[in-house]
Design an enzyme around this catalytic site. Structure first.
Site, short mmCIF file in Angstrom:
data_model
loop_
_atom_site.label_atom_id
_atom_site.label_comp_id
_atom_site.label_asym_id
_atom_site.label_seq_id
_atom_site.Cartn_x
_atom_site.Cartn_y
_atom_site.Cartn_z
N SER A 116 62.37 41.49 38.94
CA SER A 116 63.34 40.87 38.04
C SER A 116 62.80 39.62 37.38
O SER A 116 63.48 39.03 36.54
CB SER A 116 64.63 40.54 38.80
OG SER A 116 64.35 39.77 39.95
N HIS A 137 62.68 47.53 34.92
CA HIS A 137 63.62 46.72 35.70
C HIS A 137 65.04 47.25 35.58
O HIS A 137 65.68 47.16 34.54
CB HIS A 137 63.57 45.26 35.22
CG HIS A 137 64.52 44.37 35.94
ND1 HIS A 137 65.25 43.38 35.33
CD2 HIS A 137 64.90 44.33 37.26
CE1 HIS A 137 66.02 42.78 36.21
NE2 HIS A 137 65.82 43.34 37.38
N GLU A 149 65.32 47.20 31.66
CA GLU A 149 64.38 46.44 30.84
C GLU A 149 62.99 47.09 30.95
O GLU A 149 62.49 47.29 32.05
CB GLU A 149 64.32 44.98 31.31
CG GLU A 149 65.60 44.22 31.05
CD GLU A 149 65.57 42.80 31.57
OE1 GLU A 149 66.10 41.90 30.89
OE2 GLU A 149 65.01 42.57 32.67
N ASN A 188 67.61 37.94 33.01
CA ASN A 188 67.57 36.87 34.01
C ASN A 188 67.19 35.52 33.41
O ASN A 188 67.58 34.48 33.95
CB ASN A 188 66.63 37.24 35.15
CG ASN A 188 67.29 38.17 36.14
OD1 ASN A 188 68.39 37.91 36.60
ND2 ASN A 188 66.64 39.28 36.44
#
Length: 280
Positions: A116, A137, A149, A188
Protein backbone atom coordinates in the site's frame (compact mmCIF):
# COMPACT_ATOMS: atom_id res chain seq x y z
CA UNK A 1 -3.19 -16.08 -17.16
CA UNK A 2 -4.79 -19.02 -15.37
CA UNK A 3 -2.25 -19.96 -12.67
CA UNK A 4 -2.07 -17.38 -9.91
CA UNK A 5 -0.08 -17.44 -6.69
CA UNK A 6 -0.58 -15.42 -3.51
CA UNK A 7 2.03 -15.16 -0.76
CA UNK A 8 0.29 -14.47 2.53
CA UNK A 9 -3.21 -15.47 3.65
CA UNK A 10 -4.13 -12.70 6.05
CA UNK A 11 -7.04 -10.39 5.34
CA UNK A 12 -5.60 -9.11 2.06
CA UNK A 13 -4.04 -12.33 0.81
CA UNK A 14 -7.16 -14.35 1.54
CA UNK A 15 -9.28 -11.75 -0.20
CA UNK A 16 -7.07 -11.79 -3.32
CA UNK A 17 -7.13 -15.59 -3.36
CA UNK A 18 -10.91 -15.61 -2.99
CA UNK A 19 -11.68 -13.19 -5.83
CA UNK A 20 -9.18 -15.01 -8.07
CA UNK A 21 -10.71 -18.43 -7.39
CA UNK A 22 -14.22 -17.02 -7.83
CA UNK A 23 -13.06 -15.82 -11.27
CA UNK A 24 -12.05 -19.38 -12.17
CA UNK A 25 -8.28 -19.14 -11.73
CA UNK A 26 -6.15 -21.94 -10.31
CA UNK A 27 -4.81 -20.44 -7.07
CA UNK A 28 -1.90 -21.46 -4.84
CA UNK A 29 -1.50 -19.62 -1.53
CA UNK A 30 1.69 -19.80 0.52
CA UNK A 31 1.78 -19.12 4.25
CA UNK A 32 4.70 -19.17 6.66
CA UNK A 33 3.59 -22.20 8.71
CA UNK A 34 0.99 -24.96 8.92
CA UNK A 35 -0.75 -23.04 11.70
CA UNK A 36 -0.95 -19.88 9.58
CA UNK A 37 -2.13 -21.89 6.57
CA UNK A 38 -4.91 -23.47 8.65
CA UNK A 39 -5.99 -20.02 9.86
CA UNK A 40 -5.97 -18.79 6.27
CA UNK A 41 -8.12 -21.67 5.08
CA UNK A 42 -10.65 -21.02 7.85
CA UNK A 43 -10.74 -17.34 6.86
CA UNK A 44 -11.44 -18.33 3.26
CA UNK A 45 -14.11 -20.84 4.27
CA UNK A 46 -15.95 -18.29 6.42
CA UNK A 47 -15.91 -15.66 3.70
CA UNK A 48 -17.04 -18.02 0.96
CA UNK A 49 -19.78 -19.49 3.11
CA UNK A 50 -21.10 -15.96 3.71
CA UNK A 51 -20.97 -15.29 -0.03
CA UNK A 52 -22.90 -18.51 -0.73
CA UNK A 53 -25.51 -17.68 1.90
CA UNK A 54 -26.04 -14.27 0.26
CA UNK A 55 -26.36 -15.84 -3.19
CA UNK A 56 -23.19 -14.23 -4.54
CA UNK A 57 -21.71 -17.61 -5.49
CA UNK A 58 -23.30 -20.98 -6.22
CA UNK A 59 -20.95 -23.16 -4.16
CA UNK A 60 -18.31 -22.28 -1.57
CA UNK A 61 -16.85 -25.79 -1.90
CA UNK A 62 -16.43 -25.38 -5.64
CA UNK A 63 -14.47 -22.14 -5.21
CA UNK A 64 -12.37 -23.64 -2.40
CA UNK A 65 -11.47 -26.56 -4.68
CA UNK A 66 -9.53 -24.08 -6.84
CA UNK A 67 -7.38 -22.92 -3.91
CA UNK A 68 -4.41 -24.89 -2.60
CA UNK A 69 -2.54 -23.80 0.52
CA UNK A 70 1.17 -24.51 0.89
CA UNK A 71 3.92 -23.58 3.34
CA UNK A 72 6.90 -23.10 1.02
CA UNK A 73 7.56 -20.49 -1.66
CA UNK A 74 8.78 -23.32 -3.89
CA UNK A 75 5.09 -24.02 -4.60
CA UNK A 76 5.10 -20.88 -6.78
CA UNK A 77 7.40 -22.43 -9.40
CA UNK A 78 4.74 -22.93 -12.09
CA UNK A 79 2.72 -19.73 -11.49
CA UNK A 80 2.12 -17.21 -14.28
CA UNK A 81 1.65 -14.38 -11.78
CA UNK A 82 2.50 -14.19 -8.07
CA UNK A 83 0.98 -11.48 -5.87
CA UNK A 84 2.79 -10.75 -2.62
CA UNK A 85 0.51 -9.85 0.31
CA UNK A 86 2.74 -10.13 3.38
CA UNK A 87 3.50 -7.67 6.19
CA UNK A 88 4.04 -4.04 5.13
CA UNK A 89 7.79 -4.15 5.71
CA UNK A 90 10.22 -3.18 2.96
CA UNK A 91 13.00 -5.61 3.91
CA UNK A 92 10.61 -8.55 4.29
CA UNK A 93 9.09 -7.83 0.89
CA UNK A 94 12.50 -7.37 -0.78
CA UNK A 95 13.70 -10.70 0.65
CA UNK A 96 10.57 -12.40 -0.69
CA UNK A 97 10.93 -10.91 -4.19
CA UNK A 98 14.55 -12.03 -4.31
CA UNK A 99 13.39 -15.54 -3.43
CA UNK A 100 10.50 -15.51 -5.92
CA UNK A 101 12.89 -14.42 -8.66
CA UNK A 102 14.81 -17.66 -8.16
CA UNK A 103 11.74 -19.91 -7.76
CA UNK A 104 9.24 -18.79 -10.41
CA UNK A 105 10.26 -20.56 -13.59
CA UNK A 106 8.49 -18.81 -16.49
CA UNK A 107 10.65 -15.89 -17.69
CA UNK A 108 7.56 -13.83 -18.51
CA UNK A 109 5.80 -14.49 -15.17
CA UNK A 110 4.66 -11.36 -13.37
CA UNK A 111 5.84 -10.69 -9.82
CA UNK A 112 3.37 -8.28 -8.23
CA UNK A 113 3.12 -6.58 -4.86
CA UNK A 114 -0.04 -5.65 -2.99
CA UNK A 115 1.95 -3.08 -0.99
CA UNK A 116 0.00 0.00 0.00
CA UNK A 117 2.98 2.33 0.17
CA UNK A 118 6.41 0.87 -0.66
CA UNK A 119 7.84 2.05 -4.01
CA UNK A 120 7.77 -0.79 -6.56
CA UNK A 121 11.24 0.06 -7.83
CA UNK A 122 12.71 -1.01 -4.49
CA UNK A 123 11.21 -4.48 -5.00
CA UNK A 124 12.02 -4.75 -8.69
CA UNK A 125 15.72 -4.06 -8.37
CA UNK A 126 16.32 -7.01 -6.04
CA UNK A 127 15.28 -9.33 -8.90
CA UNK A 128 16.85 -10.13 -12.24
CA UNK A 129 13.58 -9.23 -13.98
CA UNK A 130 12.54 -5.75 -12.79
CA UNK A 131 10.62 -5.31 -16.05
CA UNK A 132 8.21 -8.01 -14.79
CA UNK A 133 7.63 -6.43 -11.35
CA UNK A 134 4.51 -4.29 -10.87
CA UNK A 135 2.28 -3.07 -8.08
CA UNK A 136 -1.27 -4.45 -7.95
CA UNK A 137 -2.79 -2.85 -4.87
CA UNK A 138 -6.21 -4.14 -3.78
CA UNK A 139 -8.35 -2.60 -1.06
CA UNK A 140 -9.88 -4.22 2.01
CA UNK A 141 -12.27 -6.03 1.96
CA UNK A 142 -11.05 -7.34 -1.39
CA UNK A 143 -14.24 -9.25 -2.35
CA UNK A 144 -16.30 -6.06 -1.85
CA UNK A 145 -14.23 -3.06 -2.96
CA UNK A 146 -13.84 -2.59 -6.71
CA UNK A 147 -10.72 -0.42 -6.81
CA UNK A 148 -7.23 -1.68 -7.66
CA UNK A 149 -4.19 0.57 -8.13
CA UNK A 150 -1.84 -0.48 -10.95
CA UNK A 151 1.67 0.77 -10.20
CA UNK A 152 4.50 0.24 -12.72
CA UNK A 153 8.03 1.29 -11.79
CA UNK A 154 10.36 3.07 -14.21
CA UNK A 155 11.61 -0.37 -15.25
CA UNK A 156 8.27 -2.17 -15.60
CA UNK A 157 7.55 -3.04 -19.22
CA UNK A 158 4.35 -1.59 -20.76
CA UNK A 159 3.33 -5.15 -21.73
CA UNK A 160 3.46 -6.30 -18.10
CA UNK A 161 1.40 -3.28 -17.02
CA UNK A 162 -1.26 -4.10 -19.61
CA UNK A 163 -1.28 -7.79 -18.66
CA UNK A 164 -1.80 -6.79 -15.03
CA UNK A 165 -4.67 -4.53 -16.07
CA UNK A 166 -6.23 -7.30 -18.17
CA UNK A 167 -6.16 -9.63 -15.16
CA UNK A 168 -7.62 -7.05 -12.79
CA UNK A 169 -10.35 -5.72 -15.06
CA UNK A 170 -10.94 -8.57 -17.50
CA UNK A 171 -10.75 -11.57 -15.19
CA UNK A 172 -11.36 -10.27 -11.67
CA UNK A 173 -13.99 -7.67 -12.55
CA UNK A 174 -12.27 -4.83 -10.68
CA UNK A 175 -11.72 -1.22 -11.75
CA UNK A 176 -8.11 -0.08 -12.09
CA UNK A 177 -6.53 3.34 -11.79
CA UNK A 178 -2.99 4.22 -12.90
CA UNK A 179 -0.52 5.38 -10.27
CA UNK A 180 3.01 6.68 -10.36
CA UNK A 181 5.59 4.74 -8.37
CA UNK A 182 5.80 6.97 -5.33
CA UNK A 183 5.06 6.13 -1.72
CA UNK A 184 1.35 5.91 -0.98
CA UNK A 185 0.34 5.89 -4.66
CA UNK A 186 -3.00 7.75 -5.08
CA UNK A 187 -5.38 6.64 -2.34
CA UNK A 188 -3.07 6.35 0.66
CA UNK A 189 -1.21 9.56 -0.21
CA UNK A 190 -4.55 11.30 0.33
CA UNK A 191 -6.09 9.05 2.98
CA UNK A 192 -3.27 8.58 5.51
CA UNK A 193 -2.67 12.31 6.24
CA UNK A 194 -6.43 12.60 6.80
CA UNK A 195 -6.39 9.72 9.31
CA UNK A 196 -3.27 11.07 11.04
CA UNK A 197 -4.99 14.46 11.39
CA UNK A 198 -7.92 12.78 13.14
CA UNK A 199 -5.52 10.96 15.50
CA UNK A 200 -3.78 14.26 16.35
CA UNK A 201 -7.18 15.82 17.04
CA UNK A 202 -7.99 12.98 19.46
CA UNK A 203 -4.51 13.12 20.98
CA UNK A 204 -4.86 16.85 21.73
CA UNK A 205 -8.16 16.29 23.55
CA UNK A 206 -10.02 18.41 21.01
CA UNK A 207 -12.80 15.84 20.53
CA UNK A 208 -13.74 12.25 21.40
CA UNK A 209 -13.31 9.38 18.91
CA UNK A 210 -17.09 9.12 18.60
CA UNK A 211 -17.54 12.80 17.85
CA UNK A 212 -14.68 12.93 15.36
CA UNK A 213 -16.10 10.00 13.45
CA UNK A 214 -19.72 11.15 13.74
CA UNK A 215 -18.71 14.55 12.40
CA UNK A 216 -17.27 13.09 9.21
CA UNK A 217 -20.11 10.58 8.72
CA UNK A 218 -22.94 13.08 9.26
CA UNK A 219 -21.19 16.23 8.08
CA UNK A 220 -19.21 14.99 5.09
CA UNK A 221 -21.22 11.90 4.05
CA UNK A 222 -18.31 9.53 4.72
CA UNK A 223 -19.44 5.91 5.15
CA UNK A 224 -17.35 5.68 8.32
CA UNK A 225 -15.16 8.01 10.32
CA UNK A 226 -11.35 8.19 10.07
CA UNK A 227 -10.66 6.50 13.41
CA UNK A 228 -13.02 3.60 12.69
CA UNK A 229 -11.37 3.33 9.28
CA UNK A 230 -7.92 3.21 10.88
CA UNK A 231 -9.15 0.34 13.07
CA UNK A 232 -10.36 -1.46 9.96
CA UNK A 233 -7.09 -0.90 8.07
CA UNK A 234 -5.04 -1.87 11.14
CA UNK A 235 -3.04 0.64 13.15
CA UNK A 236 0.20 -1.17 12.35
CA UNK A 237 -0.52 -0.85 8.63
CA UNK A 238 -1.53 2.79 9.08
CA UNK A 239 1.79 3.45 10.82
CA UNK A 240 3.76 1.55 8.16
CA UNK A 241 2.20 3.59 5.36
CA UNK A 242 2.80 6.82 7.28
CA UNK A 243 6.44 5.84 7.79
CA UNK A 244 6.88 5.15 4.06
CA UNK A 245 5.32 8.48 3.14
CA UNK A 246 7.47 10.37 5.65
CA UNK A 247 10.60 8.55 4.49
CA UNK A 248 9.96 9.64 0.91
CA UNK A 249 8.65 13.18 1.31
CA UNK A 250 9.80 14.35 4.79
CA UNK A 251 6.55 16.26 5.22
CA UNK A 252 5.38 16.72 8.86
CA UNK A 253 1.80 15.80 7.96
CA UNK A 254 3.04 12.26 7.14
CA UNK A 255 4.72 11.73 10.54
CA UNK A 256 2.97 9.19 12.77
CA UNK A 257 1.60 10.87 15.95
CA UNK A 258 2.91 9.60 19.31
CA UNK A 259 -0.53 8.18 20.20
CA UNK A 260 -0.44 5.96 17.11
CA UNK A 261 3.10 4.79 17.95
CA UNK A 262 2.12 3.89 21.53
CA UNK A 263 -1.02 2.02 20.43
CA UNK A 264 0.99 -0.05 17.96
CA UNK A 265 3.58 -0.80 20.65
CA UNK A 266 0.76 -1.93 22.95
CA UNK A 267 -0.71 -4.24 20.33
CA UNK A 268 -3.91 -2.18 20.07
CA UNK A 269 -4.08 -2.64 16.32
CA UNK A 270 -7.80 -2.23 15.67
CA UNK A 271 -10.41 -4.75 14.62
CA UNK A 272 -8.00 -7.63 14.10
CA UNK A 273 -6.75 -7.27 17.68
CA UNK A 274 -10.16 -6.66 19.22
CA UNK A 275 -9.23 -3.15 20.32
CA UNK A 276 -7.97 0.05 18.74
CA UNK A 277 -9.71 3.39 18.96
CA UNK A 278 -12.79 1.28 19.69
CA UNK A 279 -13.36 -2.10 21.33
CA UNK A 280 -14.64 -4.96 19.17
Amino acid sequence: MDKLGVVGCGLMGAGIAEVSARAGLDVVVVESSVLAADAGRKRLERSLQRAEAKGKIDSADEVLSRIRLETTVDAMADREIVIEAIVEDEQAKADLFSRLDKVVEAPDAILASNTSSIPIMKLGVVTNRPENVVGIHFFNPVPVLKLVEIVPSLLTSPEVTERARALVEGRLGKQAIDCQDRAGFVVNALLIPFILSAIRMLESGFASPEDIDRGLVLGAAHPQGPLALADLIGLDTTKAVADSLYEEFKEPLYAAPPLLLRMVDAGLLGRKAGRGFYTY
